[in-house]
Design a protein around this motif. Structure first.
Motif, PDB file in Angstrom:
ATOM      1  N   ILE A   1      -2.190 -40.970 -32.306  1.00 57.13           N
ATOM      2  CA  ILE A   1      -3.772 -41.154 -32.219  1.00 57.13           C
ATOM      3  C   ILE A   1      -4.123 -41.490 -33.688  1.00 57.13           C
ATOM      4  N   LEU A   2      -4.761 -42.586 -33.652  1.00 62.03           N
ATOM      5  CA  LEU A   2      -5.200 -42.979 -34.981  1.00 62.03           C
ATOM      6  C   LEU A   2      -6.796 -42.896 -34.911  1.00 62.03           C
ATOM      7  N   GLY A   3      -7.447 -43.025 -33.847  1.00 63.83           N
ATOM      8  CA  GLY A   3      -8.930 -42.500 -33.772  1.00 63.83           C
ATOM      9  C   GLY A   3      -9.276 -42.042 -32.412  1.00 63.83           C
ATOM     10  N   ARG A   4     -10.279 -41.435 -32.256  1.00 62.21           N
ATOM     11  CA  ARG A   4     -10.864 -40.985 -31.063  1.00 62.21           C
ATOM     12  C   ARG A   4     -12.235 -40.809 -30.988  1.00 62.21           C
ATOM     13  N   GLY A   5     -12.804 -41.155 -29.764  1.00 58.69           N
ATOM     14  CA  GLY A   5     -14.308 -41.078 -29.551  1.00 58.69           C
ATOM     15  C   GLY A   5     -14.699 -40.554 -28.174  1.00 58.69           C
ATOM     16  N   THR A   6     -15.736 -39.977 -28.057  1.00 54.57           N
ATOM     17  CA  THR A   6     -16.101 -39.396 -26.795  1.00 54.57           C
ATOM     18  C   THR A   6     -17.790 -39.696 -26.246  1.00 54.57           C
ATOM     19  N   LEU A   7     -17.822 -39.574 -25.131  1.00 55.29           N
ATOM     20  CA  LEU A   7     -19.089 -39.898 -24.329  1.00 55.29           C
ATOM     21  C   LEU A   7     -19.235 -38.822 -23.356  1.00 55.29           C
ATOM     22  N   THR A   8     -20.138 -37.887 -23.136  1.00 56.61           N
ATOM     23  CA  THR A   8     -20.179 -36.867 -22.161  1.00 56.61           C
ATOM     24  C   THR A   8     -21.492 -36.982 -21.241  1.00 56.61           C
ATOM     25  N   GLY A   9     -21.222 -36.998 -19.871  1.00 55.35           N
ATOM     26  CA  GLY A   9     -22.029 -37.060 -18.991  1.00 55.35           C
ATOM     27  C   GLY A   9     -22.192 -35.595 -18.233  1.00 55.35           C
ATOM     28  N   ILE A  10     -23.535 -35.485 -17.586  1.00 56.87           N
ATOM     29  CA  ILE A  10     -23.545 -34.060 -17.188  1.00 56.87           C
ATOM     30  C   ILE A  10     -23.712 -34.444 -15.640  1.00 56.87           C
ATOM     31  N   PHE A  11     -23.529 -33.319 -14.653  1.00 55.48           N
ATOM     32  CA  PHE A  11     -23.625 -33.285 -13.286  1.00 55.48           C
ATOM     33  C   PHE A  11     -23.607 -31.775 -12.721  1.00 55.48           C
ATOM     34  N   GLU A  12     -24.643 -31.748 -11.948  1.00 52.25           N
ATOM     35  CA  GLU A  12     -24.743 -30.115 -11.346  1.00 52.25           C
ATOM     36  C   GLU A  12     -25.218 -30.393  -9.697  1.00 52.25           C
TER      37      GLU A  12
ATOM     38  N   ALA B   1     -13.460 -41.505 -35.959  1.00 52.21           N
ATOM     39  CA  ALA B   1     -14.270 -41.531 -34.786  1.00 52.21           C
ATOM     40  C   ALA B   1     -14.411 -42.652 -34.482  1.00 52.21           C
ATOM     41  N   LEU B   2     -14.304 -42.985 -33.105  1.00 50.68           N
ATOM     42  CA  LEU B   2     -14.464 -44.458 -32.457  1.00 50.68           C
ATOM     43  C   LEU B   2     -16.047 -44.287 -32.145  1.00 50.68           C
ATOM     44  N   HIS B   3     -16.677 -45.296 -31.723  1.00 48.82           N
ATOM     45  CA  HIS B   3     -17.935 -45.364 -31.070  1.00 48.82           C
ATOM     46  C   HIS B   3     -17.639 -45.725 -29.586  1.00 48.82           C
ATOM     47  N   VAL B   4     -18.161 -44.959 -28.640  1.00 49.23           N
ATOM     48  CA  VAL B   4     -18.001 -45.085 -27.380  1.00 49.23           C
ATOM     49  C   VAL B   4     -19.171 -45.005 -26.614  1.00 49.23           C
ATOM     50  N   SER B   5     -19.387 -46.171 -25.978  1.00 54.35           N
ATOM     51  CA  SER B   5     -21.166 -46.179 -25.203  1.00 54.35           C
ATOM     52  C   SER B   5     -20.516 -46.898 -23.762  1.00 54.35           C
TER      53      SER B   5
ATOM     54  N   GLY C   1     -14.805 -49.541 -33.712  1.00 54.42           N
ATOM     55  CA  GLY C   1     -14.425 -48.661 -34.763  1.00 54.42           C
ATOM     56  C   GLY C   1     -12.903 -48.461 -34.934  1.00 54.42           C
ATOM     57  N   ALA C   2     -11.909 -49.045 -34.076  1.00 58.17           N
ATOM     58  CA  ALA C   2     -10.664 -48.737 -34.268  1.00 58.17           C
ATOM     59  C   ALA C   2     -10.207 -48.964 -35.558  1.00 58.17           C
ATOM     60  N   PRO C   3      -9.326 -48.076 -36.134  1.00 54.91           N
ATOM     61  CA  PRO C   3      -8.851 -48.119 -37.386  1.00 54.91           C
ATOM     62  C   PRO C   3      -7.673 -49.340 -37.506  1.00 54.91           C
ATOM     63  N   ALA C   4      -7.395 -49.793 -38.579  1.00 55.58           N
ATOM     64  CA  ALA C   4      -6.583 -50.684 -38.750  1.00 55.58           C
ATOM     65  C   ALA C   4      -4.986 -50.103 -37.857  1.00 55.58           C
ATOM     66  N   GLY C   5      -4.436 -50.932 -37.425  1.00 51.79           N
ATOM     67  CA  GLY C   5      -2.933 -50.617 -36.841  1.00 51.79           C
ATOM     68  C   GLY C   5      -2.930 -50.013 -35.378  1.00 51.79           C
ATOM     69  N   THR C   6      -4.267 -50.156 -34.950  1.00 46.77           N
ATOM     70  CA  THR C   6      -4.350 -49.704 -33.514  1.00 46.77           C
ATOM     71  C   THR C   6      -3.845 -50.989 -32.468  1.00 46.77           C
ATOM     72  N   ARG C   7      -2.746 -50.238 -31.770  1.00 45.00           N
ATOM     73  CA  ARG C   7      -1.889 -51.224 -30.918  1.00 45.00           C
ATOM     74  C   ARG C   7      -2.203 -50.873 -29.381  1.00 45.00           C
ATOM     75  N   SER C   8      -2.966 -49.959 -29.255  1.00 45.65           N
ATOM     76  CA  SER C   8      -3.350 -49.837 -27.791  1.00 45.65           C
ATOM     77  C   SER C   8      -4.402 -48.674 -27.711  1.00 45.65           C
ATOM     78  N   TYR C   9      -4.960 -48.333 -26.378  1.00 47.77           N
ATOM     79  CA  TYR C   9      -5.977 -47.384 -25.929  1.00 47.77           C
ATOM     80  C   TYR C   9      -5.689 -46.573 -24.887  1.00 47.77           C
ATOM     81  N   THR C  10      -5.909 -45.443 -24.707  1.00 46.16           N
ATOM     82  CA  THR C  10      -6.179 -44.512 -23.608  1.00 46.16           C
ATOM     83  C   THR C  10      -7.325 -44.121 -23.262  1.00 46.16           C
ATOM     84  N   VAL C  11      -7.697 -43.851 -22.014  1.00 48.62           N
ATOM     85  CA  VAL C  11      -9.129 -43.385 -21.699  1.00 48.62           C
ATOM     86  C   VAL C  11      -9.009 -42.337 -20.714  1.00 48.62           C
TER      87      VAL C  11
ATOM     88  N   ALA D   1      -7.456 -44.458 -29.784  1.00 49.36           N
ATOM     89  CA  ALA D   1      -6.982 -45.627 -30.519  1.00 49.36           C
ATOM     90  C   ALA D   1      -5.478 -45.085 -30.729  1.00 49.36           C
ATOM     91  N   LEU D   2      -4.323 -45.768 -30.510  1.00 47.39           N
ATOM     92  CA  LEU D   2      -2.845 -45.554 -30.350  1.00 47.39           C
ATOM     93  C   LEU D   2      -2.222 -46.408 -31.556  1.00 47.39           C
TER      94      LEU D   2
END
Length: 170
Positions: free
Chosen positions: A157-168, A8-12, A46-56, A132-133
């Motif tokens: 994929i070496l790592g992944r993290g999420t952050l969730t917002g809500i809207f109604e 898990a990555l920490h996303v804020s 918190g990206a693992p060793a070997g991370t060479r790029s990210y996708t969001v 993290a890729l």
């Protein structure tokens, strides 16, 4: 490594906190939800060793129809980039690092589309995911569908993290 073993990555975000209502800046103006279509500020660690790029990405799994709704996908962020400023998802790419690529969202343009659930449809979750890729370049092009993105990236994929917002919208 199985999907469940991915670290898990920490996303804020300075724009919103986990589980909170998305502020007007992150809501859609294009789809008349009273917003500004500004992508949120994001940071990750918190990206693992070997991370060479990210996708969001940002995805609404509660959208009506089949398969949810993709609001944003940006690929090929360099490994040294661990944050994006608010507004980085503008269509002109000027706030993204060189080489980063935005896919078309489900509204049909390259860039961020803010939250815009149908009025009276109830609360929707807007899930921001940072991957993290193990590759510098995804090998994907601007014509790739965000709906096919995770399957295409899965082997990297070496790592992944999420952050969730809500809207109604009432």
């Amino acid at each position: 490594m199985t999907r469940h073993d991915i670290p898990a990555l920490h996303v804020s975000s300075e724009s919103f906190k986990e589980g909170q209502t998305l502020p007007p800046a992150q809501r859609s103006g294009k789809m008349r939800a009273g917003g500004q279509d500004e992508s949120p500020q994001l940071g990750w660690s918190g990206a693992p060793a070997g991370t060479r790029s990210y996708t969001v990405t940002m995805f609404d799994p509660d959208a009506p129809g089949h398969g949810g709704f993709w609001h944003w996908a940006v690929l090929d962020l360099p490994a040294g980039v661990t944050s994006l400023p608010a507004g980085a998802g503008a269509e002109d790419n000027r706030r993204l690092p060189p080489g980063a690529l935005q896919l078309k969202n489900d509204a049909g343009f390259h860039g961020y589309l803010g939250a815009a659930p149908p009025p009276g449809h109830g609360p929707h979750r807007y899930v921001v995911t940072v991957y993290a890729l193990d590759v510098e370049q995804s090998g994907l092009d601007a014509g790739t569908s965000p709906a096919k993105l995770e399957a295409k990236l899965a082997p990297h994929i070496l790592g992944r993290g999420t952050l969730t917002g809500i809207f109604e919208r009432h």
